[in-house]
Design a protein around this motif. Sequence first.
Motif, PDB file in Angstrom:
ATOM      1  N   CYS A 118       0.708  -1.277   0.114  1.00  0.00           N
ATOM      2  CA  CYS A 118      -0.183  -0.037  -0.190  1.00  0.00           C
ATOM      3  C   CYS A 118       0.962   1.127   0.038  1.00  0.00           C
ATOM      4  CB  CYS A 118      -0.872  -0.046   1.212  1.00  0.00           C
ATOM      5  SG  CYS A 118      -2.090  -1.214   1.386  1.00  0.00           S
ATOM      6  N   TYR A 119       0.214   2.106  -0.692  1.00  0.00           N
ATOM      7  CA  TYR A 119       1.208   3.467  -0.800  1.00  0.00           C
ATOM      8  C   TYR A 119       0.291   4.857  -0.404  1.00  0.00           C
ATOM      9  CZ  TYR A 119       4.656   1.039  -3.331  1.00  0.00           C
ATOM     10  OH  TYR A 119       5.605   0.243  -3.708  1.00  0.00           O
ATOM     11  N   THR A 120       0.945   5.259   0.672  1.00  0.00           N
ATOM     12  CA  THR A 120      -0.069   6.465   1.239  1.00  0.00           C
ATOM     13  C   THR A 120       0.989   7.695   1.242  1.00  0.00           C
ATOM     14  OG1 THR A 120      -1.253   4.826   2.606  1.00  0.00           O
ATOM     15  CG2 THR A 120      -1.240   7.305   3.326  1.00  0.00           C
ATOM     16  N   VAL A 121      -0.026   8.771   0.849  1.00  0.00           N
ATOM     17  CA  VAL A 121       1.237  10.158   0.913  1.00  0.00           C
ATOM     18  C   VAL A 121       0.339  11.232   1.824  1.00  0.00           C
ATOM     19  CG1 VAL A 121       2.078   9.778  -1.332  1.00  0.00           C
ATOM     20  CG2 VAL A 121      -0.192  10.975  -1.047  1.00  0.00           C
ATOM     21  N   GLY A 122       1.100  12.206   2.184  1.00  0.00           N
ATOM     22  CA  GLY A 122       0.772  13.197   3.085  1.00  0.00           C
ATOM     23  C   GLY A 122       1.603  14.355   3.199  1.00  0.00           C
ATOM     24  N   LEU A 123       1.220  15.574   3.788  1.00  0.00           N
ATOM     25  CA  LEU A 123       2.077  16.816   3.713  1.00  0.00           C
ATOM     26  C   LEU A 123       2.989  16.398   4.999  1.00  0.00           C
ATOM     27  CD1 LEU A 123       2.866  19.908   3.231  1.00  0.00           C
ATOM     28  CD2 LEU A 123       0.995  20.249   4.565  1.00  0.00           C
ATOM     29  N   GLN A 124       4.385  16.762   4.571  1.00  0.00           N
ATOM     30  CA  GLN A 124       5.327  16.602   5.791  1.00  0.00           C
ATOM     31  C   GLN A 124       4.886  18.001   6.801  1.00  0.00           C
ATOM     32  OE1 GLN A 124       9.497  17.400   5.090  1.00  0.00           O
ATOM     33  NE2 GLN A 124       9.630  15.051   5.330  1.00  0.00           N
ATOM     34  N   GLN A 125       4.519  17.518   7.948  1.00  0.00           N
ATOM     35  CA  GLN A 125       4.385  18.548   9.131  1.00  0.00           C
ATOM     36  C   GLN A 125       4.492  17.834  10.427  1.00  0.00           C
ATOM     37  OE1 GLN A 125       0.342  19.979   8.264  1.00  0.00           O
ATOM     38  NE2 GLN A 125      -0.330  17.893   8.180  1.00  0.00           N
ATOM     39  N   GLU A 126       4.221  18.878  11.651  1.00  0.00           N
ATOM     40  CA  GLU A 126       4.342  18.157  12.957  1.00  0.00           C
ATOM     41  C   GLU A 126       3.486  17.210  13.230  1.00  0.00           C
ATOM     42  OE1 GLU A 126       4.662  21.533  15.651  1.00  0.00           O
ATOM     43  OE2 GLU A 126       6.392  22.476  14.627  1.00  0.00           O
ATOM     44  N   GLN A 127       2.228  17.645  12.570  1.00  0.00           N
ATOM     45  CA  GLN A 127       0.849  16.737  12.917  1.00  0.00           C
ATOM     46  C   GLN A 127       0.630  15.613  11.686  1.00  0.00           C
ATOM     47  OE1 GLN A 127      -2.445  18.699  13.535  1.00  0.00           O
ATOM     48  NE2 GLN A 127      -3.630  16.770  14.286  1.00  0.00           N
ATOM     49  N   THR A 128       0.539  14.543  11.905  1.00  0.00           N
ATOM     50  CA  THR A 128       0.460  13.698  10.885  1.00  0.00           C
ATOM     51  C   THR A 128      -0.892  13.771  10.449  1.00  0.00           C
ATOM     52  OG1 THR A 128       1.781  12.018  12.051  1.00  0.00           O
ATOM     53  CG2 THR A 128       0.348  11.195  10.366  1.00  0.00           C
ATOM     54  N   SER A 129      -0.872  13.735   8.624  1.00  0.00           N
ATOM     55  CA  SER A 129      -2.242  14.045   8.201  1.00  0.00           C
ATOM     56  C   SER A 129      -3.285  12.617   8.430  1.00  0.00           C
ATOM     57  CB  SER A 129      -1.922  14.000   6.529  1.00  0.00           C
ATOM     58  OG  SER A 129      -1.257  12.806   6.235  1.00  0.00           O
ATOM     59  N   PRO A 130      -4.446  12.853   8.276  1.00  0.00           N
ATOM     60  CA  PRO A 130      -5.399  12.029   8.421  1.00  0.00           C
ATOM     61  C   PRO A 130      -5.310  10.639   7.624  1.00  0.00           C
ATOM     62  CG  PRO A 130      -6.552  14.095   8.342  1.00  0.00           C
ATOM     63  CD  PRO A 130      -4.943  14.207   7.946  1.00  0.00           C
ATOM     64  N   ASP A 131      -4.844  10.636   6.420  1.00  0.00           N
ATOM     65  CA  ASP A 131      -4.979   9.554   5.754  1.00  0.00           C
ATOM     66  C   ASP A 131      -3.580   8.648   6.180  1.00  0.00           C
ATOM     67  OD1 ASP A 131      -6.955  10.387   4.215  1.00  0.00           O
ATOM     68  OD2 ASP A 131      -5.847  10.489   2.393  1.00  0.00           O
ATOM     69  N   VAL A 132      -2.479   9.211   6.517  1.00  0.00           N
ATOM     70  CA  VAL A 132      -1.467   8.495   7.040  1.00  0.00           C
ATOM     71  C   VAL A 132      -1.710   8.090   8.318  1.00  0.00           C
ATOM     72  CG1 VAL A 132       0.907   8.821   7.745  1.00  0.00           C
ATOM     73  CG2 VAL A 132       0.359   9.980   5.688  1.00  0.00           C
ATOM     74  N   HIS A 133      -2.529   8.751   9.164  1.00  0.00           N
ATOM     75  CA  HIS A 133      -2.596   8.077  10.685  1.00  0.00           C
ATOM     76  C   HIS A 133      -3.607   6.758  10.272  1.00  0.00           C
ATOM     77  CE1 HIS A 133      -4.046   8.029  14.376  1.00  0.00           C
ATOM     78  NE2 HIS A 133      -5.381   7.948  14.135  1.00  0.00           N
ATOM     79  N   TYR A 134      -4.585   6.729   9.337  1.00  0.00           N
ATOM     80  CA  TYR A 134      -5.461   5.562   9.375  1.00  0.00           C
ATOM     81  C   TYR A 134      -4.821   4.507   8.642  1.00  0.00           C
ATOM     82  CZ  TYR A 134      -9.330   8.138  11.781  1.00  0.00           C
ATOM     83  OH  TYR A 134     -10.201   8.628  12.608  1.00  0.00           O
ATOM     84  N   ALA A 135      -3.912   4.920   7.553  1.00  0.00           N
ATOM     85  CA  ALA A 135      -3.416   3.998   6.764  1.00  0.00           C
ATOM     86  C   ALA A 135      -2.308   3.144   7.798  1.00  0.00           C
ATOM     87  CB  ALA A 135      -2.609   4.784   5.806  1.00  0.00           C
ATOM     88  N   MET A 136      -1.776   3.793   8.690  1.00  0.00           N
ATOM     89  CA  MET A 136      -0.821   3.199   9.588  1.00  0.00           C
ATOM     90  C   MET A 136      -1.938   2.364  10.388  1.00  0.00           C
ATOM     91  SD  MET A 136       1.571   6.251  10.585  1.00  0.00           S
ATOM     92  CE  MET A 136       2.734   5.273  11.919  1.00  0.00           C
ATOM     93  N   LYS A 137      -2.857   2.525  10.925  1.00  0.00           N
ATOM     94  CA  LYS A 137      -3.759   1.908  11.821  1.00  0.00           C
ATOM     95  C   LYS A 137      -4.408   0.411  11.147  1.00  0.00           C
ATOM     96  CE  LYS A 137      -6.964   3.427  14.314  1.00  0.00           C
ATOM     97  NZ  LYS A 137      -6.616   3.095  15.639  1.00  0.00           N
ATOM     98  N   VAL A 138      -4.453   0.571   9.660  1.00  0.00           N
ATOM     99  CA  VAL A 138      -4.999  -0.620   9.165  1.00  0.00           C
ATOM    100  C   VAL A 138      -3.892  -1.311   8.566  1.00  0.00           C
ATOM    101  CG1 VAL A 138      -6.023  -1.347   6.730  1.00  0.00           C
ATOM    102  CG2 VAL A 138      -6.688   0.710   7.795  1.00  0.00           C
ATOM    103  N   ALA A 139      -2.683  -0.982   8.418  1.00  0.00           N
ATOM    104  CA  ALA A 139      -1.622  -1.787   7.987  1.00  0.00           C
ATOM    105  C   ALA A 139      -0.943  -2.575   9.400  1.00  0.00           C
ATOM    106  CB  ALA A 139      -0.428  -0.859   7.781  1.00  0.00           C
ATOM    107  N   ASP A 140      -1.201  -1.886  10.299  1.00  0.00           N
ATOM    108  CA  ASP A 140      -0.787  -2.504  11.787  1.00  0.00           C
ATOM    109  C   ASP A 140      -1.870  -3.820  12.110  1.00  0.00           C
ATOM    110  OD1 ASP A 140       1.300  -1.016  12.192  1.00  0.00           O
ATOM    111  OD2 ASP A 140       0.432   0.250  13.388  1.00  0.00           O
TER     112      ASP A 140
END
Length: 720
Positions: A276-298
């Motif tokens: 799976c490939y997920t992208v997001g803006l590099q910033q202090e707070q993780t973007s929503p898509d990256v956050h949820y993608a990590m939850k599903v992958a785990d």
Amino acid sequence: MSRIAGFFDIDNVSKHTSQILDMFNDRGFDDTVVLEKRKYSSRWHKVNSLILENSSSIFIATDQMSLHSNETNSVSFVVDCDLYNWKELNERHELDTGSGPELLKQLTELAFPRTDNNIDIRSVMQSLDGLLAEIRGVYSFALYHDNRVYLARDMIGVKPLWYNNSNGLAFASEKKFLYGFGYDHVRELGPRNMICYDLDNGTVTTYDRDLISQIPEHRFPAKKLNHDISELLQDAISVRIPDEDFGILFSGGIDSTIISRICQQICDKGNTRVTCYTVGLQQEQTSPDVHYAMKVADEFGIPLKICEIGLEEIENYLKVVVPLIEEPSVPKVGVALTMYAASMAAARDGIKFLFSGAGADELFAGYDRYKRSDDVNNDCYRDILEMHEKNTYRDDVVASATGTVIRFPYLDQALVEYALRVPAEHKINNEQNKLVLRTIGEELGISHTITQRNKQAAQYGSRFDKAIRKLTKKKGYRYKTEYLESLCNTSKPKLGVLFSSGKDCHYAMHLMQQRGYPIECLITLKSMNPDSYMFHTPNIDLAQLQAHAMDMPLIEWMTEGEKEVELADLRSAIKQAIRDFGINGIVTGALYSNYQKSRIEHICEELGIGAFSPLWHMDQEKEMHDLLDIGFEFIFSSIAAYGLNSSWVGRTITSDDIDRLVRLNDKIGVNVAGEGGEFESFVVDGPMYKKRIIINKYDVIELDEYTARLTIEDAELTDK
């Protein structure tokens, strides 16, 4: 992933060939093998081209397998395709092919009789249609036989094809390729159309293919509906899994999570691996898509690649994406940027095939606007039919530029036809959308947190919209559209505005001007029927005064206003605008009326020009407030709804009035923008007005307590 093009009956075909090869080379298509009868220049030895029977005709492709010629039956063929059942069709028809493109070429040859004597064009096209119905996959192709060229594409419209037949025939995978030659009337081949161009007489024959239907609705219990959708979706995914490692464009939402879960189950039994490939803006707070993608992958142990991108890299990507998709639309660019970043990450890993969840929102009522719909399934149906205009062309050009192939299991034709007949109550309610998919997700073992997630659109979930906003400010622009327009190096077609004197056509015109489109004229239909289905009638005589206020040419055309017959008058008016002002498209103020929008689009398609509806499905409250915010001033010229009375007519509409309309909408369902015929409007000033309209005298005619009409008896222009 191939790009195709062709030129027929063109005097300067040599120059055209050199130019388009330059365009292909600029896009990086320089790694294919030669397959040609004659070379125009040795430096193009890695691009396929084929001179046909005469020197004024040529096929060009960027992939060796995409170009085929057979001297025994004088059939030549160029194709961009991704077929999933070509091996099965190989056996069924006892063909001897080694690839999808070759299979499609040999399959279509079966449509032609063994003798070339008196070939009936429509019979050939009917046979082609029947053969193409056997295909599972996506395609666009041109076939040359007996001095005729046939153009067709898949029924959903995933693979693009654009053409011009004003002087000979020219076609290409991307419209920018044809605009580059100065062709004005470039049109997109409709997915449910097939055309044949006869080189002997320059005529075009059109063949309409059967439309996907959403009626009659299924009357099965919910359990069976869920089971059938699940089975169809699993089959659609299974048939698309390649014989190599592949990827998924992954957001952690229900659509892509279901795809990843099914792919994982299939891959566990085979030899391929999915990432799976997920992208997001590099910033202090993780973007929503990256956050949820990590939850599903785990949760499921699915391999996940996260690509977080900074502002500088996003700016560089935008410089590629905006010209690529040929439109500085903020939502379209935001989605394309997300897709481009993920596809680039996959390509760097050597991944060629990527799955996308596109189509799920349209099939299963995933957008919030469906909650306000009077006919959910009809809106789903229309959105699917228009996928090629809104989404798939954008997705295809992005994939092509990154060297990847996108596969869309939700757009599998069998799944589409079934899902469009699922009753609306199984798709959406007041609290939640995509009900069927959420149930299927739970049956696949996906956690409640994911199945019930109300996912944001890709540009928001990745935070790329925020990045565009930051770059807009950094570069000194006020609006995001202005910044994106500065990156767009393609010329814009000239447009005419279907002009009714009301707020919607004015706002649509303003938006297209803001996007850099030149407006050449206004087109007004003056209907003698006050109850016209198509055209606004109150105070239409004053459209001329509004045109003077804008210093804009106006075409006026009389119509009796008879239903459907009035469309012939509209067609004549648009033809005059094409002839007198050289327009290449029509702007409409359509918000939700499929009746008007579909008929205007059909006329434009017949005339070979584009149709632009920038307000389509815009939130009505937002539209009304935006009008005031950007400087429009308008009155109600008529009212016809419970909750409104004659006090609304003739006075300038304010923000407080809009708030009152919102409350009426909550209470009794009045459309805030008057889409139900609750009111008509008349604009007296706006950002494109060089002078303001002053109404000196008017009369209000009250027909009953809730119906009134304004007649403007005297009005003039004044300096602003």
